[in-house]
Design a protein around this motif. Structure first.
Motif, PDB file in Angstrom:
ATOM      1  N   ARG A   1       0.821  -1.207   0.000  1.00 37.43           N
ATOM      2  CA  ARG A   1       0.000   0.000   0.000  1.00 37.43           C
ATOM      3  C   ARG A   1       0.860   1.264   0.000  1.00 37.43           C
ATOM      4  O   ARG A   1       0.500   2.278  -0.602  1.00 37.43           O
ATOM      5  N   MET A   2       1.991   1.203   0.655  1.00 39.10           N
ATOM      6  CA  MET A   2       2.822   2.407   0.740  1.00 39.10           C
ATOM      7  C   MET A   2       3.511   2.748  -0.578  1.00 39.10           C
ATOM      8  O   MET A   2       4.026   3.848  -0.747  1.00 39.10           O
ATOM      9  N   LEU A   3       3.510   1.811  -1.527  1.00 35.70           N
ATOM     10  CA  LEU A   3       4.058   2.148  -2.847  1.00 35.70           C
ATOM     11  C   LEU A   3       3.298   3.292  -3.493  1.00 35.70           C
ATOM     12  O   LEU A   3       3.837   4.025  -4.324  1.00 35.70           O
ATOM     13  N   GLY A   4       2.031   3.437  -3.151  1.00 38.69           N
ATOM     14  CA  GLY A   4       1.226   4.500  -3.738  1.00 38.69           C
ATOM     15  C   GLY A   4       0.952   5.648  -2.792  1.00 38.69           C
ATOM     16  O   GLY A   4       0.130   6.516  -3.106  1.00 38.69           O
ATOM     17  N   ALA A   5       1.630   5.668  -1.648  1.00 35.88           N
ATOM     18  CA  ALA A   5       1.390   6.726  -0.671  1.00 35.88           C
ATOM     19  C   ALA A   5       1.950   8.064  -1.162  1.00 35.88           C
ATOM     20  O   ALA A   5       2.961   8.114  -1.863  1.00 35.88           O
ATOM     21  N   ASP A   6       1.299   9.140  -0.769  1.00 37.15           N
ATOM     22  CA  ASP A   6       1.718  10.469  -1.201  1.00 37.15           C
ATOM     23  C   ASP A   6       2.990  10.931  -0.509  1.00 37.15           C
ATOM     24  O   ASP A   6       3.736  11.744  -1.059  1.00 37.15           O
ATOM     25  N   SER A   7       3.214  10.444   0.707  1.00 35.02           N
ATOM     26  CA  SER A   7       4.381  10.894   1.466  1.00 35.02           C
ATOM     27  C   SER A   7       4.674   9.884   2.560  1.00 35.02           C
ATOM     28  O   SER A   7       3.826   9.034   2.879  1.00 35.02           O
ATOM     29  N   PRO A   8       5.862   9.980   3.178  1.00 36.64           N
ATOM     30  CA  PRO A   8       6.160   9.076   4.297  1.00 36.64           C
ATOM     31  C   PRO A   8       5.249   9.302   5.496  1.00 36.64           C
ATOM     32  O   PRO A   8       5.147   8.434   6.364  1.00 36.64           O
ATOM     33  N   GLU A   9       4.576  10.450   5.540  1.00 34.49           N
ATOM     34  CA  GLU A   9       3.641  10.692   6.628  1.00 34.49           C
ATOM     35  C   GLU A   9       2.507   9.668   6.629  1.00 34.49           C
ATOM     36  O   GLU A   9       2.002   9.267   7.688  1.00 34.49           O
ATOM     37  N   VAL A  10       2.087   9.239   5.434  1.00 44.41           N
ATOM     38  CA  VAL A  10       1.034   8.234   5.333  1.00 44.41           C
ATOM     39  C   VAL A  10       1.504   6.920   5.964  1.00 44.41           C
ATOM     40  O   VAL A  10       0.778   6.266   6.711  1.00 44.41           O
ATOM     41  N   ALA A  11       2.741   6.547   5.653  1.00 45.32           N
ATOM     42  CA  ALA A  11       3.309   5.334   6.237  1.00 45.32           C
ATOM     43  C   ALA A  11       3.432   5.481   7.753  1.00 45.32           C
ATOM     44  O   ALA A  11       3.168   4.537   8.511  1.00 45.32           O
ATOM     45  N   HIS A  12       3.830   6.654   8.198  1.00 43.69           N
ATOM     46  CA  HIS A  12       3.994   6.886   9.634  1.00 43.69           C
ATOM     47  C   HIS A  12       2.677   6.672  10.374  1.00 43.69           C
ATOM     48  O   HIS A  12       2.638   6.004  11.425  1.00 43.69           O
ATOM     49  N   ARG A  13       1.573   7.179   9.815  1.00 44.26           N
ATOM     50  CA  ARG A  13       0.280   7.025  10.471  1.00 44.26           C
ATOM     51  C   ARG A  13      -0.154   5.563  10.507  1.00 44.26           C
ATOM     52  O   ARG A  13      -0.619   5.059  11.540  1.00 44.26           O
TER      53      ARG A  13
END
Length: 290
Positions: free
Chosen positions: A230-242
């Motif tokens: 899912r994080m391959l399409g994330a807009d920023s590392p903030e999405v992964a952090h959450r």
């Protein structure tokens, strides 16, 4: 179709499921047609992954083919009408691409997936392998993103997966010219992890699948796989952090974590109690507004 049943040699089903301990083998099984893809095969693959997800004794899945090919692509028995599709009965527009349906089901697998590409793979036969976590191939395998040479375009979500696997430049080269890609080129391009002799592909894939899950918590494996893809399409590392913060919070109070820590301190193998069938938390819910 039971995950506990061993396949019969004369079985005429287009997809079989075998077991090697905790590893399920999903086998494309139309060897007389080089495992060419049909609508029935599509439904059977989806059903197979439904079964492996629901069975907690399955820790990982190996996808392979019977005979000398992995999958020759779409079955062209209908000739020039092969790709003439009826309208979607609900929307009246384009129906969902069957290759995409298979790819998305593999992508949503709750168990790690290793593709054991035992021979030639073309069209949907190669694009369906892209959501696998690891791909290995026979030294004599070859791959064909041949869509432009049939008047088509790439399918099975490959315009999303392939650039992420091999990079945009290589993805464009392989799909625009539609030429066959050798096993060596696929290895150098990063599409496959390793090449092995044809008679070793399945055994090696099982070894890799077993290594992925040995000594690990099934729920944590499923969540880690979801997070990575899912994080391959994330807009920023903030999405992964959450998402990771939510996962750490929920897993931190689980029986699995208690067992993982206590077994480590006691220098023994862990026995993780949580099961995938018990449900996974949704780490990707859209936060509520203020």
């Amino acid at each position: 179709m039971s995950v506990n049943a061993e396949p019969l040699v004369a079985d005429d089903r287009p997809v079989l499921i075998e077991r090697r301990g905790e590893i399920a083998i999903v086998r494309l099984h139309r060897p007389d047609r080089l495992n060419a893809f049909t609508a029935e095969m599509c439904e059977r693959i989806i059903a197979a992954f439904d079964e492996t997800d629901a069975d907690d004794t399955v820790r990982a899945v190996v996808l392979t083919g019977t005979g000398r090919a992995f999958c020759a692509g779409a079955d062209l028995a209908a000739g020039g009408d092969t790709f003439v599709l009826g309208d979607d009965p609900d929307s009246g527009g384009a129906p969902a691409d069957n290759g995409g349906r298979v790819t998305l089901r593999i992508h949503r697998s709750l168990k790690p997936v290793v593709a054991a590409i035992n021979g030639p793979a073309a069209g949907v036969g190669v694009t369906m392998t892209l959501p696998a976590d690891i791909r290995i191939a026979s030294e004599t395998a070859k791959f064909g993103f041949v869509f432009t040479r049939r008047g088509l375009v790439p399918e099975a979500c490959s315009t999303w997966f392939l650039p992420r696997v091999v990079g945009i430049s290589t993805a464009l080269e392989w799909t625009l010219n539609g030429r066959m890609v050798s096993a060596r080129a696929a290895l150098e391009g990063g599409m496959v992890r390793e090449l092995v002799p044809a008679d070793r592909v399945l055994d090696r894939a099982i070894e890799l699948a077993r290594d992925l899950v040995s000594g690990t918590a099934p729920v944590s494996v499923a969540l880690t796989r979801q997070l990575m893809w899912r994080m391959l399409g994330a807009d920023s590392p903030e999405v992964a952090h959450r998402a990771e913060s939510e996962a750490i919070y929920l897993r931190g109070v689980s029986d699995d974590v208690r067992e993982g820590v206590e077994s480590f301190l006691a220098k023994r193998d862990p026995i993780f109690p949580d099961r995938v069938s018990g449900g996974l938390p949704d780490l990707f819910e859209t936060p509520a507004g203020p």
